[in-house]
Design a protein around this motif. Structure first.
Motif, mmCIF file in Angstrom:
data_model
loop_
_atom_site.group_PDB
_atom_site.id
_atom_site.type_symbol
_atom_site.label_atom_id
_atom_site.label_comp_id
_atom_site.label_asym_id
_atom_site.label_seq_id
_atom_site.Cartn_x
_atom_site.Cartn_y
_atom_site.Cartn_z
ATOM 1 N N PHE A 15 0.886 -0.366 -6.459
ATOM 2 C CA PHE A 15 0.526 -0.227 -5.217
ATOM 3 C C PHE A 15 -0.921 0.501 -5.061
ATOM 4 N N SER A 16 -1.902 -0.257 -3.998
ATOM 5 C CA SER A 16 -2.842 0.593 -3.712
ATOM 6 C C SER A 16 -2.588 1.766 -3.028
ATOM 7 N N LYS A 17 -3.225 2.811 -3.471
ATOM 8 C CA LYS A 17 -3.036 4.229 -2.750
ATOM 9 C C LYS A 17 -4.389 4.156 -1.752
ATOM 10 N N VAL A 18 -3.994 4.430 -0.666
ATOM 11 C CA VAL A 18 -5.126 4.223 0.468
ATOM 12 C C VAL A 18 -5.149 5.295 1.529
ATOM 13 N N HIS A 30 0.802 -1.227 0.110
ATOM 14 C CA HIS A 30 0.147 0.022 0.015
ATOM 15 C C HIS A 30 1.063 1.187 -0.019
ATOM 16 N N GLU A 31 0.352 2.491 -0.811
ATOM 17 C CA GLU A 31 0.876 3.773 -0.583
ATOM 18 C C GLU A 31 -0.145 4.452 0.162
ATOM 19 N N ALA A 32 0.402 5.188 1.423
ATOM 20 C CA ALA A 32 -0.566 5.959 2.049
ATOM 21 C C ALA A 32 -0.636 7.369 1.279
ATOM 22 N N MET A 33 -1.979 7.635 1.125
ATOM 23 C CA MET A 33 -2.413 9.140 0.618
ATOM 24 C C MET A 33 -2.292 10.314 1.627
ATOM 25 N N MET A 34 -3.097 9.529 2.585
ATOM 26 C CA MET A 34 -3.270 10.655 3.749
ATOM 27 C C MET A 34 -3.935 9.609 5.081
ATOM 28 N N GLN A 35 -3.837 10.336 6.238
ATOM 29 C CA GLN A 35 -4.323 9.620 7.310
ATOM 30 C C GLN A 35 -5.579 10.474 7.876
ATOM 31 N N VAL A 36 -6.680 9.708 8.547
ATOM 32 C CA VAL A 36 -7.829 10.441 8.785
ATOM 33 C C VAL A 36 -8.259 9.848 10.141
ATOM 34 N N GLU A 37 -8.985 10.482 10.865
ATOM 35 C CA GLU A 37 -9.396 9.967 12.230
ATOM 36 C C GLU A 37 -10.704 9.193 12.105
ATOM 37 N N GLY A 68 -6.876 6.564 14.142
ATOM 38 C CA GLY A 68 -7.422 6.138 15.355
ATOM 39 C C GLY A 68 -8.568 7.529 15.346
ATOM 40 N N SER A 69 -9.122 7.073 16.544
ATOM 41 C CA SER A 69 -10.481 8.080 16.870
ATOM 42 C C SER A 69 -10.090 9.341 17.384
ATOM 43 N N GLY A 105 -3.645 2.568 11.913
ATOM 44 C CA GLY A 105 -2.695 1.738 11.191
ATOM 45 C C GLY A 105 -3.690 0.863 10.318
ATOM 46 N N ILE A 106 -5.070 0.787 10.292
ATOM 47 C CA ILE A 106 -5.997 0.170 9.549
ATOM 48 C C ILE A 106 -6.187 0.805 8.465
ATOM 49 N N ILE A 107 -6.469 0.513 7.217
ATOM 50 C CA ILE A 107 -6.889 1.011 6.016
ATOM 51 C C ILE A 107 -8.296 1.471 6.196
ATOM 52 N N VAL A 108 -8.609 2.718 5.853
ATOM 53 C CA VAL A 108 -10.283 3.121 5.870
ATOM 54 C C VAL A 108 -10.782 3.263 4.574
ATOM 55 N N GLY A 109 -9.996 3.489 3.383
ATOM 56 C CA GLY A 109 -10.452 3.798 2.272
ATOM 57 C C GLY A 109 -9.393 3.371 1.044
#
Length: 193
Positions: free
Chosen positions: A175-178, A142-149, A183-184, A156-160
């Motif tokens: 690679f998946s762009k995710v 995976h390639e992380a594009m952004m982090q969200v709450e 966390g909350s 650390g879990i992929i939400v989208g």
């Protein structure tokens, strides 16, 4: 005759045989003049040069043969992949031609069938999508594009998934762009206090 006399006799015979052997070698050396030696060496060099040139030419032919074989294999693989893709293209053309006369529902259904046909073709060739949403972030996939709450997913879990990734057998070809959960928001507020 005493033992000592026998030893002296034996040494004399050995010396004579040794001298005869040296004479034979000297006669051979006398027969081989420097010109003859040079001539023999030049002949050996010519043979070695000829052998070397033949090996170089043979190796060059081998490389050319292998290059042609490789090109042929690549071309054959391309043809094998392109032929089924042409069927998908034909189906898209038919769908586009019929889209002017049909309703949206049947157009969507036809497009869905073509999509499934293309996915089946990819599966047969060993291409598989990389599962992302709900999986733990893995930088090898995976390639992380952004982090969200997220209240739904822990850190650390992929939400989208922005763009789906694919593997060809075991190798990642895209690679998946995710989007990854950090966390909350509630947990982050507690950390700040």
């Amino acid at each position: 005759m005493s033992d000592k006399d026998k030893e002296i006799n034996q040494e004399a015979i050995t010396d004579k045989e040794g001298a005869d052997g040296e004479k034979d070698r000297e006669e051979e050396a006398v027969e081989k003049t420097p010109e003859k030696i040079i001539e023999e060496l030049e002949e050996k060099i010519k043979k070695q040069e000829d052998r070397y040139l033949r090996l170089v030419a043979e190796f060059d032919n081998y490389k050319k043969r292998n290059a042609r074989l490789y090109d042929s294999m690549v071309q054959s693989a391309r043809e094998g992949m392109m032929s089924p893709l042409l069927e998908v293209v034909d189906n898209f053309e038919r769908a586009l031609e019929s889209s002017e006369d049909s309703d949206i529902k049947s157009f969507k259904k036809g497009t869905r069938l073509i999509y499934e046909q293309l996915n089946e073709l990819l599966r047969k060739e060993g291409v598989e999508p990389i599962e992302a949403v709900g999986a733990e972030f893995n930088p090898n996939l995976h390639e992380a594009m952004m982090q969200v709450e997220s209240d739904e997913y822990p850190e650390g879990i992929i939400v989208g998934e922005v763009i789906r990734g694919y593997k060809l057998r075991d190798k990642v070809i895209r690679f998946s762009k995710v989007t990854v959960s950090k966390g909350s928001g509630k947990e982050n507020d507690k950390d700040k206090e």
